[in-house]
Design an enzyme around this catalytic site. Structure first.
Site, PDB file in Angstrom:
ATOM      1  N   TYR A 134       0.840  -1.202   0.000  1.00 25.32           N
ATOM      2  CA  TYR A 134       0.000   0.000   0.000  1.00 25.32           C
ATOM      3  C   TYR A 134       0.875   1.252   0.000  1.00 25.32           C
ATOM      4  O   TYR A 134       0.740   2.121  -0.867  1.00 25.32           O
ATOM      5  CB  TYR A 134      -0.901  -0.028   1.229  1.00 25.32           C
ATOM      6  CG  TYR A 134      -1.872   1.134   1.337  1.00 25.32           C
ATOM      7  CD1 TYR A 134      -2.968   1.227   0.486  1.00 25.32           C
ATOM      8  CD2 TYR A 134      -1.707   2.114   2.317  1.00 25.32           C
ATOM      9  CE1 TYR A 134      -3.870   2.278   0.599  1.00 25.32           C
ATOM     10  CE2 TYR A 134      -2.611   3.156   2.435  1.00 25.32           C
ATOM     11  CZ  TYR A 134      -3.692   3.236   1.581  1.00 25.32           C
ATOM     12  OH  TYR A 134      -4.582   4.278   1.691  1.00 25.32           O
ATOM     13  N   ASN A 172      -6.078   9.687   8.397  1.00 23.03           N
ATOM     14  CA  ASN A 172      -7.227   8.854   8.822  1.00 23.03           C
ATOM     15  C   ASN A 172      -8.544   9.622   8.809  1.00 23.03           C
ATOM     16  O   ASN A 172      -8.693  10.632   9.500  1.00 23.03           O
ATOM     17  CB  ASN A 172      -7.008   8.322  10.241  1.00 23.03           C
ATOM     18  CG  ASN A 172      -5.817   7.398  10.332  1.00 23.03           C
ATOM     19  OD1 ASN A 172      -4.707   7.806  10.021  1.00 23.03           O
ATOM     20  ND2 ASN A 172      -6.038   6.174  10.751  1.00 23.03           N
TER      21      ASN A 172
HETATM   22  P1  NAD Z   1     -12.786   2.139   0.387  1.00 24.33           P
HETATM   23  O1  NAD Z   1     -12.185   0.770   0.431  1.00 24.33           O
HETATM   24  O2  NAD Z   1     -14.110   2.339   1.023  1.00 24.33           O
HETATM   25  O3  NAD Z   1     -12.901   2.655  -1.118  1.00 24.33           O
HETATM   26  C1  NAD Z   1     -12.055   2.234  -2.143  1.00 24.33           C
HETATM   27  C2  NAD Z   1     -12.908   1.902  -3.353  1.00 24.33           C
HETATM   28  O4  NAD Z   1     -12.052   1.484  -4.438  1.00 24.33           O
HETATM   29  C3  NAD Z   1     -13.871   0.739  -3.091  1.00 24.33           C
HETATM   30  O5  NAD Z   1     -15.154   1.067  -3.533  1.00 24.33           O
HETATM   31  C4  NAD Z   1     -13.275  -0.418  -3.895  1.00 24.33           C
HETATM   32  O6  NAD Z   1     -14.243  -1.346  -4.317  1.00 24.33           O
HETATM   33  C5  NAD Z   1     -12.610   0.326  -5.037  1.00 24.33           C
HETATM   34  N1  NAD Z   1     -11.518  -0.421  -5.654  1.00 24.33           N
HETATM   35  C6  NAD Z   1     -10.504  -1.082  -5.051  1.00 24.33           C
HETATM   36  N2  NAD Z   1      -9.708  -1.661  -5.976  1.00 24.33           N
HETATM   37  C7  NAD Z   1     -10.241  -1.328  -7.186  1.00 24.33           C
HETATM   38  C8  NAD Z   1      -9.860  -1.633  -8.520  1.00 24.33           C
HETATM   39  N3  NAD Z   1      -8.794  -2.393  -8.806  1.00 24.33           N
HETATM   40  N4  NAD Z   1     -10.637  -1.157  -9.531  1.00 24.33           N
HETATM   41  C9  NAD Z   1     -11.745  -0.403  -9.268  1.00 24.33           C
HETATM   42  N5  NAD Z   1     -12.136  -0.085  -8.011  1.00 24.33           N
HETATM   43  C10 NAD Z   1     -11.383  -0.552  -6.989  1.00 24.33           C
HETATM   44  O7  NAD Z   1     -11.706   3.129   1.004  1.00 24.33           O
HETATM   45  P2  NAD Z   1     -11.762   4.691   1.279  1.00 24.33           P
HETATM   46  O8  NAD Z   1     -11.478   4.891   2.708  1.00 24.33           O
HETATM   47  O9  NAD Z   1     -12.996   5.280   0.700  1.00 24.33           O
HETATM   48  O10 NAD Z   1     -10.494   5.205   0.465  1.00 24.33           O
HETATM   49  C11 NAD Z   1     -10.619   5.857  -0.798  1.00 24.33           C
HETATM   50  C12 NAD Z   1      -9.240   6.334  -1.256  1.00 24.33           C
HETATM   51  O11 NAD Z   1      -8.715   7.253  -0.305  1.00 24.33           O
HETATM   52  C13 NAD Z   1      -8.217   5.198  -1.387  1.00 24.33           C
HETATM   53  O12 NAD Z   1      -7.396   5.448  -2.511  1.00 24.33           O
HETATM   54  C14 NAD Z   1      -7.394   5.329  -0.122  1.00 24.33           C
HETATM   55  O13 NAD Z   1      -6.075   4.859  -0.298  1.00 24.33           O
HETATM   56  C15 NAD Z   1      -7.434   6.831   0.130  1.00 24.33           C
HETATM   57  N6  NAD Z   1      -7.231   7.138   1.562  1.00 24.33           N
HETATM   58  C16 NAD Z   1      -8.244   6.932   2.471  1.00 24.33           C
HETATM   59  C17 NAD Z   1      -8.009   7.201   3.810  1.00 24.33           C
HETATM   60  C18 NAD Z   1      -9.076   7.016   4.860  1.00 24.33           C
HETATM   61  O14 NAD Z   1      -8.798   7.248   6.045  1.00 24.33           O
HETATM   62  N7  NAD Z   1     -10.291   6.657   4.535  1.00 24.33           N
HETATM   63  C19 NAD Z   1      -6.749   7.682   4.221  1.00 24.33           C
HETATM   64  C20 NAD Z   1      -5.749   7.836   3.270  1.00 24.33           C
HETATM   65  C21 NAD Z   1      -6.013   7.588   1.935  1.00 24.33           C
HETATM   66  N1  UDP Z   2      -6.217  -0.575  16.045  1.00 26.83           N
HETATM   67  C1  UDP Z   2      -6.612  -1.007  17.293  1.00 26.83           C
HETATM   68  N2  UDP Z   2      -7.709  -1.808  17.391  1.00 26.83           N
HETATM   69  C2  UDP Z   2      -8.438  -2.186  16.308  1.00 26.83           C
HETATM   70  C3  UDP Z   2      -8.042  -1.723  15.033  1.00 26.83           C
HETATM   71  C4  UDP Z   2      -6.923  -0.929  14.945  1.00 26.83           C
HETATM   72  O1  UDP Z   2      -5.991  -0.687  18.317  1.00 26.83           O
HETATM   73  O2  UDP Z   2      -9.435  -2.918  16.495  1.00 26.83           O
HETATM   74  C5  UDP Z   2      -5.044   0.320  15.952  1.00 26.83           C
HETATM   75  C6  UDP Z   2      -4.040  -0.029  14.865  1.00 26.83           C
HETATM   76  O3  UDP Z   2      -3.089  -0.984  15.321  1.00 26.83           O
HETATM   77  C7  UDP Z   2      -3.413   1.343  14.616  1.00 26.83           C
HETATM   78  C8  UDP Z   2      -4.577   2.316  14.826  1.00 26.83           C
HETATM   79  O4  UDP Z   2      -5.531   1.605  15.612  1.00 26.83           O
HETATM   80  O5  UDP Z   2      -2.421   1.615  15.590  1.00 26.83           O
HETATM   81  C9  UDP Z   2      -5.232   2.780  13.532  1.00 26.83           C
HETATM   82  O6  UDP Z   2      -5.517   1.632  12.769  1.00 26.83           O
HETATM   83  P1  UDP Z   2      -6.309   1.667  11.383  1.00 26.83           P
HETATM   84  O7  UDP Z   2      -6.242   0.286  10.822  1.00 26.83           O
HETATM   85  O8  UDP Z   2      -7.645   2.277  11.594  1.00 26.83           O
HETATM   86  O9  UDP Z   2      -5.501   2.707  10.480  1.00 26.83           O
HETATM   87  P2  UDP Z   2      -3.948   2.956  10.141  1.00 26.83           P
HETATM   88  O10 UDP Z   2      -3.069   2.054  10.949  1.00 26.83           O
HETATM   89  O11 UDP Z   2      -3.852   2.696   8.680  1.00 26.83           O
HETATM   90  O12 UDP Z   2      -3.769   4.371  10.521  1.00 26.83           O
END
Ligand code: NAD
Ligand code: UDP
Length: 323
Positions: free
Chosen positions: A145, A174
């Site tokens: 990732y 996040n």
């Molecule tokens: P999510 O998993 O809900 O959404 C991702 C979407 O992409 C899903 O609908 C999934 O079906 C689709 N997808 C995955 N692989 C695909 C592929 N090969 N072809 C077409 N569609 C595909 O996650 P999210 O939280 O909504 O994240 C959306 C974007 O934002 C992602 O790129 C993620 O890396 C980025 N992002 C999210 C967060 C967060 O905290 N939510 C933080 C940092 C970055």
């Molecule tokens: N985490 C936790 N309990 C859970 C899920 C996650 O303590 O049930 C912790 C995880 O180890 C990390 C933080 O919460 O330290 C955020 O995790 P998340 O998977 O939401 O996002 P990311 O690590 O990608 O920021």
């Protein structure tokens, strides 16, 4: 002016909220998704709208649409989801971004890449400004990732330098809110789902690791502002809430909001390469986008808890066994 906009990953958590906002502003939205980590439920309310189209497609295969803007969000985002098929995750980031950029180059569209705070890895600079180059493991279980997203940023800037594609790179920290997949294994969805079910909330490690949590409406506002910046502004720009909490504090907030007699459990050791602290420096977003988050954690968590209580969890299938 009404625009034609492609949102890859548009059925996901962030993507579906983005589609809502763009349609609300009168644009025509094409939502492209392979539904790996999402369900049609997220966009069911948009079906039948004349300015909304859903296309089931995988971004690792090329695509072609006539649009003004592309938001490239397609990528599994939760650790349990992106680690399930790590090679596919890398392909999705790299090939998906290449296909979005190839399309943008051909038709002259703007393209925004949903990058991530994970490009900073387990940071030794705190809070993280965009100039920090990160501390990332290239060979760990999170690397598919983190490094996939880093390669995607490289592609964005090479297409900008070589082909003058108009790019915007946003590094999302996040984010939480309604329509998070209840079985995505992320900390907010786990804690809320567990607390509502009366189960112990599971802290990994000692709970002193920190994160900063941005409510989804704030984040979507930031994405749209970033897309609307002048062509000279490419980013990268951090989007996230600069107020930092330990995971233990988050657990206490959730338990208090949900009520009842929920226990907090130190469930297992910290996963490999789990960042110990993470908090965005949003000086650039404040200055260029005039953006900062408005929704405090308590209020955002309450809306998220209300949503989790309102849905039928049996409507959601876990995309992977690893949640
Ligand atoms: P999510 O998993 O809900 O959404 C991702 C979407 O992409 C899903 O609908 C999934 O079906 C689709 N997808 C995955 N692989 C695909 C592929 N090969 N072809 C077409 N569609 C595909 O996650 P999210 O939280 O909504 O994240 C959306 C974007 O934002 C992602 O790129 C993620 O890396 C980025 N992002 C999210 C967060 C967060 O905290 N939510 C933080 C940092 C970055
Ligand atoms: N985490 C936790 N309990 C859970 C899920 C996650 O303590 O049930 C912790 C995880 O180890 C990390 C933080 O919460 O330290 C955020 O995790 P998340 O998977 O939401 O996002 P990311 O690590 O990608 O920021």
């Amino acid at each position: 002016m009404s625009k034609r906009i492609l949102v890859t990953g548009g059925a996901g958590f962030l993507g579906s909220h983005l589609c809502d906002r763009l349609i609300g502003e009168g644009h025509h939205v094409i939502c492209l998704d392979n539904l790996f980590t999402s369900q049609m439920l997220n966009i069911a309310h948009l079906e039948g709208r004349e300015n909304f189209e859903f296309v089931r497609h995988d971004v690792t295969e090329g695509f072609r649409f006539d649009v003004d803007e592309i938001y490239n969000l397609a990528c599994p985002a939760a650790p349990g989801h992106y680690q399930y098929n790590p090679i596919k995750t890398m392909k999705t980031s790299v090939l998906g971004t290449m296909h979005a950029l190839g399309l943008a180059k051909r038709i002259g569209a703007r393209v925004l890449q949903a990058s991530t705070s994970e490009v900073y890895g387990d940071p030794d600079v705190h809070p993280q400004p965009e100039s920090y180059r990160g501390s990332v493991n290239t060979i760990g279980t999170r690397s598919c990732y983190d490094e996939g997203k880093r390669a995607a940023e490289t592609l964005m800037f090479d297409y900008w330098r070589v082909h003058k594609v108009r790019i915007k790179v946003v590094r999302i920290f996040n984010t939480y809110g309604p329509r998070m997949h209840p079985y995505d294994g992320r900390v907010v969805s786990n804690f809320i789902r567990q607390a509502i079910a009366g189960e112990s909330v599971t802290i990994y490690g000692d709970g002193n690791q920190s994160r900063s949590f941005c409510y989804v409406d704030d984040l979507i506002d930031g994405l749209i502002r970033a897309m609307e910046t002048p062509d000279e502004f490419t980013g990268p720009v951090n989007l996230g809430n600069p107020v930092e909490f330990t995971i233990r504090q988050l657990a206490e907030h959730v338990v208090r909001l949900v009520g009842g007699s929920v226990q907090i459990e130190l469930a297992r050791p910290l996963p490999e390469d789990d960042p110990k602290q993470r908090c965005p420096d949003i000086t650039l977003a404040r200055r260029v986008l005039q953006w900062e988050p408005k929704v405090p954690l308590e209020a955002g968590l309450k809306r998220t808890v209300d949503w989790f209580r309102s849905v039928n969890l049996s409507d959601y299938t876990a995309p992977t066994p690893n949640y």
